[in-house]
Design a protein around this motif. Sequence first.
Motif, mmCIF file in Angstrom:
data_model
loop_
_atom_site.group_PDB
_atom_site.id
_atom_site.type_symbol
_atom_site.label_atom_id
_atom_site.label_comp_id
_atom_site.label_asym_id
_atom_site.label_seq_id
_atom_site.Cartn_x
_atom_site.Cartn_y
_atom_site.Cartn_z
ATOM 1 N N LYS A 54 -11.134 14.231 -5.739
ATOM 2 C CA LYS A 54 -10.847 12.832 -6.075
ATOM 3 C C LYS A 54 -9.686 12.307 -5.229
ATOM 4 C CE LYS A 54 -9.702 9.804 -9.919
ATOM 5 N NZ LYS A 54 -9.403 9.704 -11.344
ATOM 6 N N ASN A 55 -8.613 13.083 -5.109
ATOM 7 C CA ASN A 55 -7.489 12.679 -4.254
ATOM 8 C C ASN A 55 -7.927 12.547 -2.808
ATOM 9 O OD1 ASN A 55 -5.538 12.466 -6.237
ATOM 10 N ND2 ASN A 55 -4.894 14.601 -6.036
ATOM 11 N N TYR A 56 -8.764 13.457 -2.380
ATOM 12 C CA TYR A 56 -9.266 13.424 -1.009
ATOM 13 C C TYR A 56 -10.019 12.121 -0.748
ATOM 14 C CZ TYR A 56 -11.333 15.086 3.325
ATOM 15 O OH TYR A 56 -11.701 15.221 4.632
ATOM 16 N N ILE A 57 -10.861 11.743 -1.689
ATOM 17 C CA ILE A 57 -11.621 10.496 -1.541
ATOM 18 C C ILE A 57 -10.688 9.291 -1.506
ATOM 19 C CG2 ILE A 57 -13.287 8.964 -2.686
ATOM 20 C CD1 ILE A 57 -14.697 11.559 -3.660
ATOM 21 N N GLN A 58 -9.640 9.299 -2.319
ATOM 22 C CA GLN A 58 -8.683 8.194 -2.312
ATOM 23 C C GLN A 58 -7.973 8.091 -0.966
ATOM 24 O OE1 GLN A 58 -6.405 9.251 -5.788
ATOM 25 N NE2 GLN A 58 -7.578 7.869 -7.104
ATOM 26 N N HIS A 59 -7.546 9.221 -0.429
ATOM 27 C CA HIS A 59 -6.886 9.207 0.879
ATOM 28 C C HIS A 59 -7.870 8.834 1.990
ATOM 29 C CE1 HIS A 59 -2.805 10.639 -0.004
ATOM 30 N NE2 HIS A 59 -3.381 11.273 -1.007
ATOM 31 N N LEU A 60 -9.076 9.324 1.883
ATOM 32 C CA LEU A 60 -10.104 8.973 2.861
ATOM 33 C C LEU A 60 -10.344 7.466 2.862
ATOM 34 C CD1 LEU A 60 -12.294 9.802 4.884
ATOM 35 C CD2 LEU A 60 -13.800 10.268 2.937
ATOM 36 N N SER A 61 -10.376 6.884 1.680
ATOM 37 C CA SER A 61 -10.548 5.438 1.558
ATOM 38 C C SER A 61 -9.383 4.685 2.206
ATOM 39 C CB SER A 61 -10.663 5.064 0.081
ATOM 40 O OG SER A 61 -10.668 3.672 -0.080
ATOM 41 N N GLN A 62 -8.165 5.152 1.973
ATOM 42 C CA GLN A 62 -6.989 4.510 2.574
ATOM 43 C C GLN A 62 -7.026 4.605 4.098
ATOM 44 O OE1 GLN A 62 -3.791 6.614 0.675
ATOM 45 N NE2 GLN A 62 -3.919 5.404 -1.201
ATOM 46 N N VAL A 63 -7.395 5.753 4.589
ATOM 47 C CA VAL A 63 -7.466 5.950 6.039
ATOM 48 C C VAL A 63 -8.534 5.049 6.647
ATOM 49 C CG1 VAL A 63 -8.161 7.612 7.820
ATOM 50 C CG2 VAL A 63 -6.515 8.278 6.065
ATOM 51 N N TYR A 64 -9.694 5.040 6.037
ATOM 52 C CA TYR A 64 -10.778 4.239 6.597
ATOM 53 C C TYR A 64 -10.465 2.743 6.523
ATOM 54 C CZ TYR A 64 -15.329 3.733 8.565
ATOM 55 O OH TYR A 64 -16.355 3.452 9.435
ATOM 56 N N ARG A 65 -9.823 2.320 5.432
ATOM 57 C CA ARG A 65 -9.406 0.924 5.307
ATOM 58 C C ARG A 65 -8.435 0.558 6.436
ATOM 59 N NH1 ARG A 65 -7.176 1.132 0.599
ATOM 60 N NH2 ARG A 65 -9.126 0.819 -0.499
ATOM 61 N N TYR A 66 -7.501 1.445 6.710
ATOM 62 C CA TYR A 66 -6.542 1.199 7.784
ATOM 63 C C TYR A 66 -7.249 1.096 9.130
ATOM 64 C CZ TYR A 66 -2.560 1.682 10.888
ATOM 65 O OH TYR A 66 -1.625 1.465 11.889
ATOM 66 N N ILE A 67 -8.188 1.994 9.378
ATOM 67 C CA ILE A 67 -8.937 1.960 10.640
ATOM 68 C C ILE A 67 -9.657 0.620 10.785
ATOM 69 C CG2 ILE A 67 -10.918 2.936 11.861
ATOM 70 C CD1 ILE A 67 -10.020 5.697 10.768
ATOM 71 N N LEU A 68 -10.310 0.180 9.720
ATOM 72 C CA LEU A 68 -11.042 -1.090 9.786
ATOM 73 C C LEU A 68 -10.109 -2.279 9.962
ATOM 74 C CD1 LEU A 68 -13.720 -0.511 7.016
ATOM 75 C CD2 LEU A 68 -14.058 -0.466 9.500
ATOM 76 N N GLN A 69 -8.999 -2.292 9.226
ATOM 77 C CA GLN A 69 -8.060 -3.409 9.327
ATOM 78 C C GLN A 69 -7.323 -3.417 10.662
ATOM 79 O OE1 GLN A 69 -5.656 -2.838 5.816
ATOM 80 N NE2 GLN A 69 -7.065 -3.996 4.525
ATOM 81 N N SER A 70 -7.024 -2.254 11.186
ATOM 82 C CA SER A 70 -6.254 -2.198 12.428
ATOM 83 C C SER A 70 -7.078 -2.617 13.642
ATOM 84 C CB SER A 70 -5.675 -0.804 12.639
ATOM 85 O OG SER A 70 -6.694 0.125 12.876
ATOM 86 N N ARG A 71 -8.384 -2.598 13.511
ATOM 87 C CA ARG A 71 -9.233 -3.055 14.618
ATOM 88 C C ARG A 71 -8.979 -4.532 14.943
ATOM 89 N NH1 ARG A 71 -13.742 -0.415 16.309
ATOM 90 N NH2 ARG A 71 -14.100 1.603 15.368
ATOM 91 N N GLU A 72 -8.535 -5.270 13.940
ATOM 92 C CA GLU A 72 -8.282 -6.698 14.120
ATOM 93 C C GLU A 72 -6.904 -6.976 14.704
ATOM 94 O OE1 GLU A 72 -8.908 -8.342 10.268
ATOM 95 O OE2 GLU A 72 -10.946 -7.565 10.134
ATOM 96 N N LYS A 73 -6.065 -5.964 14.806
ATOM 97 C CA LYS A 73 -4.709 -6.134 15.298
ATOM 98 C C LYS A 73 -4.526 -5.351 16.589
ATOM 99 C CE LYS A 73 -2.829 -6.039 10.609
ATOM 100 N NZ LYS A 73 -1.888 -5.324 9.722
ATOM 101 N N GLU A 74 -3.801 -5.943 17.518
ATOM 102 C CA GLU A 74 -3.470 -5.192 18.723
ATOM 103 C C GLU A 74 -2.327 -4.238 18.464
ATOM 104 O OE1 GLU A 74 -2.840 -6.686 22.758
ATOM 105 O OE2 GLU A 74 -4.351 -8.183 22.251
#
Length: 105
Positions: A33-53
């Motif tokens: 469960k913790n792994y999934i939460q961290h995975l979600s945070q990481v993936y969210r960051y990857i998606l959001q950071s694509r919009e920022k230089e």
Amino acid sequence: QLESLRNQINPHFVFNSLNTLISIIDEDAPTAKNYIQHLSQVYRYILQSREKELVTLEEELRFVDSYFYLLSIRFGTNIQLKKRVEATFLHYKLPSLVCQVLLEN
């Protein structure tokens, strides 16, 4: 070059993350469960950071914490991370996901 790097991260990252999750899901549900939460945070960051230089070092270090958690579950005690960053540098800007390259190498 940065965009090319970002595109390479996703398939490799997803494949390794799912394989790790499969290996722990039956053995240790709370860790999974913790792994999934961290995975979600990481993936969210990857998606959001694509919009920022550029992102702040502080943002990148929060990403590092979640990303390293995933690595620590995968590699156990065979991997360690020590961070020492002065607060005066946290507002500095850098390309997003640059720390992930450092962690993987």
